[in-house]
Design an enzyme around this catalytic site. Structure first.
Site, PDB file in Angstrom:
ATOM      1  N   ARG A 102     -16.294   8.119  15.542  1.00 40.75           N
ATOM      2  CA  ARG A 102     -15.715   8.879  14.417  1.00 40.75           C
ATOM      3  C   ARG A 102     -16.181   8.200  13.141  1.00 40.75           C
ATOM      4  NH1 ARG A 102      -9.634  11.071  13.407  1.00 40.75           N
ATOM      5  NH2 ARG A 102     -10.538  12.612  14.808  1.00 40.75           N
ATOM      6  N   HIS A 129     -16.309  18.683  13.947  1.00 37.31           N
ATOM      7  CA  HIS A 129     -15.321  18.092  14.848  1.00 37.31           C
ATOM      8  C   HIS A 129     -15.371  18.841  16.188  1.00 37.31           C
ATOM      9  CE1 HIS A 129     -12.021  15.798  16.134  1.00 37.31           C
ATOM     10  NE2 HIS A 129     -11.058  16.209  15.348  1.00 37.31           N
ATOM     11  N   GLN A 132     -12.463  18.719  18.877  1.00 35.22           N
ATOM     12  CA  GLN A 132     -11.265  19.478  18.506  1.00 35.22           C
ATOM     13  C   GLN A 132     -11.468  20.963  18.788  1.00 35.22           C
ATOM     14  OE1 GLN A 132      -8.171  18.333  16.978  1.00 35.22           O
ATOM     15  NE2 GLN A 132      -7.626  20.383  17.634  1.00 35.22           N
ATOM     16  N   ASP A 220      -6.319  23.875   8.049  1.00 33.71           N
ATOM     17  CA  ASP A 220      -6.469  22.418   8.101  1.00 33.71           C
ATOM     18  C   ASP A 220      -6.125  21.888   6.710  1.00 33.71           C
ATOM     19  OD1 ASP A 220      -7.119  19.847   8.975  1.00 33.71           O
ATOM     20  OD2 ASP A 220      -9.276  20.112   8.663  1.00 33.71           O
ATOM     21  N   CYS A 261      -5.163  21.512  13.811  1.00 34.03           N
ATOM     22  CA  CYS A 261      -5.662  20.343  14.551  1.00 34.03           C
ATOM     23  C   CYS A 261      -4.752  19.133  14.404  1.00 34.03           C
ATOM     24  CB  CYS A 261      -7.079  20.013  14.101  1.00 34.03           C
ATOM     25  SG  CYS A 261      -7.204  19.525  12.375  1.00 34.03           S
ATOM     26  N   ARG A 289      -6.445  18.365  23.791  1.00 29.84           N
ATOM     27  CA  ARG A 289      -7.458  17.382  23.424  1.00 29.84           C
ATOM     28  C   ARG A 289      -7.756  16.491  24.627  1.00 29.84           C
ATOM     29  NH1 ARG A 289      -8.539  15.849  18.228  1.00 29.84           N
ATOM     30  NH2 ARG A 289     -10.270  14.810  19.268  1.00 29.84           N
TER      31      ARG A 289
HETATM   32  N1  NVA Z   1     -10.430  17.823   8.205  1.00 32.28           N
HETATM   33  C1  NVA Z   1      -9.619  16.735   8.691  1.00 32.28           C
HETATM   34  C2  NVA Z   1      -9.456  16.808  10.175  1.00 32.28           C
HETATM   35  C3  NVA Z   1      -8.591  15.737  10.761  1.00 32.28           C
HETATM   36  C4  NVA Z   1      -8.501  15.807  12.251  1.00 32.28           C
HETATM   37  C5  NVA Z   1     -10.261  15.414   8.277  1.00 32.28           C
HETATM   38  O1  NVA Z   1     -11.481  15.281   8.401  1.00 32.28           O
HETATM   39  O2  NVA Z   1      -9.534  14.529   7.830  1.00 32.28           O
HETATM   40  N1   CP Z   2      -6.969  16.325  15.290  1.00 29.75           N
HETATM   41  C1   CP Z   2      -7.412  15.060  15.299  1.00 29.75           C
HETATM   42  O1   CP Z   2      -8.606  14.786  15.439  1.00 29.75           O
HETATM   43  O2   CP Z   2      -6.435  14.129  15.189  1.00 29.75           O
HETATM   44  P1   CP Z   2      -6.629  12.585  14.904  1.00 29.75           P
HETATM   45  O3   CP Z   2      -7.205  12.446  13.532  1.00 29.75           O
HETATM   46  O4   CP Z   2      -5.253  12.018  15.015  1.00 29.75           O
HETATM   47  O5   CP Z   2      -7.561  12.015  15.940  1.00 29.75           O
END
Ligand code: NVA
Ligand code: CP
Length: 303
Positions: A102, A129, A132, A220, A261, A289
């Site tokens: 990540r 992502h 997800q 989101d 998500c 997930r």
């Molecule tokens: N768009 C959000 C998704 C988190 C799972 C982010 O990147 O923070």
């Molecule tokens: N939805 C998601 O990816 O959650 P986290 O940021 O908690 O991993």
């Protein structure tokens, strides 16, 4: 399938096959059927951003598959002090059987895959992502039975979630309708991909228009991880215009489902009332997930 770097890399058959495997692994887990398909294997999990669901689903998933997962915070790794990704990839390839990462730049994930010799899984970048979206598609099929003739609506920031939902939704055959401000549209590469789908893809700035007759309504956060400094500015643009609320749900089909998500910001991109009315779908999505990630792990790491 060697890696999972982005939804754009998968074809419809590969997506459906992953979803079928996820359903099977969910069934096996629920019925106490052992499925140690990755016994003796080790996954490294590199995190340059926070996580609850991604970290826990991958770690528990590896355990349930008979393998092990290592949590590798970029604060502790030499990569956080500037060791090149090319070297990190070549070193970790000699210790591990797979890497989930990540991070911010999509290029870093692509480089790990290029320079390493083990499967790489994208656990979220600024661009996409995919893990997800596999869980989201799994949940939609679970609640709706199939993707045929369904309309997916996403409203809010044209971010990593929007990019992956557009590609994933269109690839499995759904109609996809997006509402986002013109300053925060999805990635150009994604819009170019979507343009080939002609009347199956619509983009507007109006949330009600996008939600009209939708079977699935998704949103989101307005400011993603790494955009904390833009929060106030973004609030001005999104507030009152890009929120799943009663008005949006009244435009959607009466039996429309809602996905998020998570983490969610109540009264920003979704009201508390709609969130709680659809909590069953949203938390099944979160659980999925685990099953979807296990399907990805098996597909890329089982030999
Ligand atoms: N768009 C959000 C998704 C988190 C799972 C982010 O990147 O923070
Ligand atoms: N939805 C998601 O990816 O959650 P986290 O940021 O908690 O991993």
């Amino acid at each position: 399938m060697k890696h999972l770097l982005k939804m754009l890399d998968l074809n419809k058959q590969e997506i459906i096959s992953l979803l079928n495997l996820a359903d099977q692994l969910k069934y096996e887990q629920k019925h106490g059927i052992k499925h140690h398909r990755l016994a003796g294997k080790t996954l490294g999990m590199i995190f340059q951003k926070s996580s609850t669901r991604t970290r826990v689903s991958f770690e528990v998933g590896m355990y349930q598959l008979g393998g092990t997962a290592l949590f590798l915070s970029s604060k502790d790794l030499q990569i956080g002090r500037g060791e090149p990704v090319q070297d990190t990839a070549r070193v970790l390839s000699r210790f591990l059987d797979g890497i989930m990462i990540r991070t911010f730049e999509q290029q870093e994930v692509e480089d790990l895959a290029k320079y390493g010799s083990i499967p790489i899984i994208n656990g979220l970048t600024d661009f996409c992502h995919p893990c997800q979206i596999l869980a989201d598609l799994m949940t939609i099929r679970e609640f709706k039975g199939s993707f045929e003739g369904l309309k997916m609506c996403y409203l809010g920031d044209g971010n990593n979630m929007a990019n992956s939902l557009i590609v994933g939704g269109l690839k499995v055959g759904m109609n996809v309708s997006i509402a986002c401000p013109k300053e925060y549209q999805p990635d150009k590469e994604v819009l170019t991909f979507a343009a080939d789908f002609k009347d199956k893809f619509q983009m507007t700035e109006n949330s009600i228009e996008a939600a009209k007759d939708a079977d699935v309504v998704i949103t989101d956060v307005w400011a993603s991880m790494g955009q904390e400094e833009e929060k106030a500015l973004r609030e001005k643009v999104f507030a009152g215009r890009y929120q799943i609320n009663d008005e949006v749900m009244a435009a959607a089909k009466p039996d429309a489902m809602v996905l998020h998500c998570l983490p969610a910001h109540r009264e920003e991109e979704i009201t508390e009332k709609v969130f709680e009315a659809h909590a069953e779908e949203i938390f099944e999505e979160a659980e999925n997930r685990l099953h979807a990630q296990k399907a990805v792990l098996v597909r890329v790491m089982e030999k």
